[in-house]
Design a protein around this motif. Structure first.
Motif, short mmCIF file in Angstrom:
data_model
loop_
_atom_site.label_atom_id
_atom_site.label_comp_id
_atom_site.label_asym_id
_atom_site.label_seq_id
_atom_site.Cartn_x
_atom_site.Cartn_y
_atom_site.Cartn_z
N PRO A 138 0.80 -1.24 0.00
CA PRO A 138 0.00 0.00 0.00
C PRO A 138 0.84 1.29 0.00
CG PRO A 138 -1.01 -1.60 1.42
CD PRO A 138 0.31 -2.18 1.00
N HIS A 148 0.09 3.68 6.55
CA HIS A 148 -0.73 3.77 5.34
C HIS A 148 -1.48 5.10 5.37
CE1 HIS A 148 -1.09 -0.91 5.05
NE2 HIS A 148 0.12 -0.47 4.76
N CYS A 183 -6.71 4.28 3.19
CA CYS A 183 -6.05 3.27 2.36
C CYS A 183 -6.59 1.89 2.72
CB CYS A 183 -4.54 3.31 2.59
SG CYS A 183 -3.65 2.04 1.70
N THR A 213 -6.08 -2.27 2.29
CA THR A 213 -5.07 -3.25 1.92
C THR A 213 -5.69 -4.43 1.22
OG1 THR A 213 -5.22 -4.24 4.12
CG2 THR A 213 -3.47 -2.67 3.74
#
Length: 173
Positions: A123, A167, A171, A173
Motif C-alpha cells: 500500500p 498507510h 487506504c 489493503t
C-alpha cells in the motif's frame, strides 16, 4: 643461626611456589574466556519488508550493534559514489543511512544478502534499493507514491533497524 633457618625456609618456599607456577599449563587462566568478537564495524546483511493492516515495515538486519541511523526524505534517490539516479518509481523517497557501517567484510566481499533494486507492491512501499556502501556509510533507499509518515526503532536478538511507514488515511489493503 635462627635467622639462617628463616631465610632458608623463605627461599625454599619461593622456589616451591615458582616451581608449582611453572607446571600450570599455559592455556589455564583464571581470566574468563573471550567470546568471538563482533565485527569492528557494523555490517548490514539484509533488508526486508512486510505489509501490515495499517503500515508497511522495512527491516534492516545488522551484524554487530546497530550504528547511528539517519532517515531523511529526499526528492530523488542517487547511488553513493557515482551520483547516478536510482531507477525506482515513486513520488516520495526516504534515504536510510547507517554509519559507521559496511555491507562488505574486511576482504571487500559483500555480506549484504538483500535486494539491490526491487519494485514492491505494498500500500505505501513501492520499491527498495541498496544505494550505497561507501566510506563507512550504508544507505538504503525506499520509494513511495504518497508522502511517508514513518517511525524508526531498534530491535535486538538479532540486531535490526525497523522503519514503519503508516498507510494513508482511507487506504485499503
Amino acid at each position: 643461626m635462627q635467622h639462617r633457618h628463616t631465610l632458608a625456609a623463605a627461599a625454599a618456599g619461593m622456589l616451591l611456589v615458582a616451581g608449582i607456577g611453572a607446571t600450570i599449563p599455559a592455556g589455564a587462566s583464571s581470566a574468563p574466556a573471550r567470546a568471538s568478537t563482533p565485527p569492528t564495524i557494523a555490517q548490514v546483511v539484509n533488508a526486508r519488508w512486510g505489509g501490515h493492516a495499517t503500515f508497511d515495515r522495512i527491516v534492516i538486519d545488522v551484524r554487530g550493534a546497530v550504528p547511528p541511523v539517519t532517515v531523511r526524505q529526499v526528492s530523488a534517490l542517487h547511488y553513493d559514489g557515482s551520483g547516478q539516479r536510482v531507477p525506482l518509481a515513486g513520488k516520495y523517497f526516504l534515504e536510510i543511512g547507517l554509519s559507521p557501517a559496511a555491507a562488505h567484510d574486511d576482504a571487500g566481499r559483500s555480506v549484504y544478502q538483500g535486494p539491490r533494486l526491487l519494485k514492491i507492491y505494498l500500500p505505501t512501499l513501492k520499491g527498495i534499493a541498496l544505494t550505497g556502501d561507501f566510506e563507512g556509510v550504508v544507505t538504503i533507499g525506499a520509494a513511495f507514491d504518497t508522502k511517508p509518515a514513518y517511525k524508526t526503532f531498534r530491535l535486538h536478538s538479532p540486531e535490526r533497524l525497523v522503519v514503519d511507514v503508516a498507510h494513508p488515511v482511507g487506504c485499503r489493503t
